[in-house]
Enzyme design. Structure first.
Site, mmCIF file in Angstrom:
data_model
loop_
_atom_site.group_PDB
_atom_site.id
_atom_site.type_symbol
_atom_site.label_atom_id
_atom_site.label_comp_id
_atom_site.label_asym_id
_atom_site.label_seq_id
_atom_site.Cartn_x
_atom_site.Cartn_y
_atom_site.Cartn_z
ATOM 1 C CB ALA A 50 -0.943 0.014 1.200
ATOM 2 C CB CYS A 51 4.004 2.098 1.799
ATOM 3 S SG CYS A 51 3.427 1.598 3.454
ATOM 4 C CB SER A 52 5.439 0.560 -2.868
ATOM 5 O OG SER A 52 6.456 0.359 -1.929
ATOM 6 C CB VAL A 56 4.895 6.869 -2.050
ATOM 7 C CG1 VAL A 56 5.900 7.688 -2.846
ATOM 8 C CG2 VAL A 56 5.409 6.633 -0.633
#
Lengths: 162, 162
Positions: A50-52, A56
């Site tokens: 989810a972060c990548s 972001v």
């Protein structure tokens, strides 16, 4: 520590980053952010899905729009070490404005009251996902997920608040 | 814990990694290494200069030679989380044999007695740089650096010992 909230002054503490000359710097959060309108968004883990793939990119995509609305800095924050944050930042070649900083010691996340226990995923203690708008160190928007989900902490949510 | 040495049986403990189906696995070191000739080499930090540009490439380059001399597995080990180890491993497209595993909690490094305090660099407690040769879990070669320097722990040094 109770989680950071609207109206609070962001606590001071040390974080790590690589500067434009690729030197490792330890800086005080206050000296980095004082006098500016800043988006600080936090991710549980560099190189995680989810972060990548969502969090972001949403800020990279909206960076120009956010800057046009008066934002001076957009800072991505995680508890990974500064070498990992730097390498992760480089995986976004289209990125022009988002800076990647590290709470390498884990201390600053405690000061924010935003710890997330991800030990059973082999990640240890991390930060909850969040996006905050800061005006000269004062928290004006605090969109904090309860864990790592991605419902209120996107760039669009911050844009709406501007 | 005293540092691991020649003649010791490597301690048992958990490490994690993403398998060929991209599933997160947490396995015991003994299950991974029992009955095999294994090189376990440790690095202080994924994406840091010496680790990335010298230590890992040395083992990737010599992997075929090492395998032809009877080594069954070549395992790169660090106190980083498994997502970071996976991403770091992928940054070596030429790699065919080296596996990247994570001591996400730092617990296994303590069992090896090889902790290295890199808190001042925002890395926390990591592993010293090392290269071990294990024969059915018994340590037959233990090339352990005192810190992060790179003098005895490279692939050539292990090759000489085979």
């Amino acid at each position: 520590m109770a989680p950071i909230a609207v109206g609070n002054v962001l606590p001071d503490g040390k974080i790590f980053l690589f500067d434009e000359k690729d030197q490792l710097q330890t800086v005080s959060v206050h000296s980095l952010l004082a006098g500016k309108k800043v988006i600080l968004f936090g991710v549980p883990g560099a190189f995680t899905s989810a972060c990548s793939l969502q969090h972001v990119p949403s800020f990279i995509e909206k960076a120009d729009q956010l800057k046009a609305k008066g934002i001076n800095e957009i800072i991505c924050y995680g508890m990974n070490d500064p070498y990992v944050m730097k390498a992760w930042g480089k995986t976004f070649p289209e990125n022009k404005h988002v800076k990647f900083v590290s709470d390498g010691s884990g201390e600053y996340t405690k000061l924010l009251g935003l710890e997330l226990d991800l030990k059973d995923k082999g990640l240890g203690i991390r930060t909850r996902r969040f996006a905050m708008l800061l005006d000269n160190l004062k928290v004006t928007v605090a969109n904090i997920e309860s864990g790592g989900e991605f419902t209120v902490s996107s760039a669009e949510d911050i844009l709406k608040a501007l | 814990m005293a540092p691991i040495a020649v003649g010791d049986v490597v301690p048992d403990g958990s490490i994690s990694f993403f398998d060929e189906n991209d599933q997160l696995q947490t396995v015991s070191v003994h299950t991974l290494a029992a009955g095999k000739k294994v090189i376990l080499f440790g690095v202080p930090g994924a994406f840091t200069p010496t680790c990335s540009m010298q230590h890992v490439p040395g083992f990737i380059e010599k992997a075929e030679e090492l395998k032809s001399k009877g080594v069954d597995e070549i395992i790169c080990f660090s106190v980083n989380d498994p997502f970071v180890m996976k991403a770091w491993g992928k940054s070596y497209p030429e790699n065919k044999h080296v596996k990247f595993v994570a001591d996400g909690s730092g617990e296994y490094t303590k069992l090896l007695g090889l902790e290295l305090d890199l808190t001042a660099k925002g890395l926390g407690v990591r592993s010293r740089r090392f290269a071990l040769l294990l024969d059915n879990l018994k340590v037959t070669v233990a090339n352990v650096e005192s810190g992060g320097e790179f003098t005895v722990s490279n692939a050539d040094d292990i090759l000489k010992a085979l």
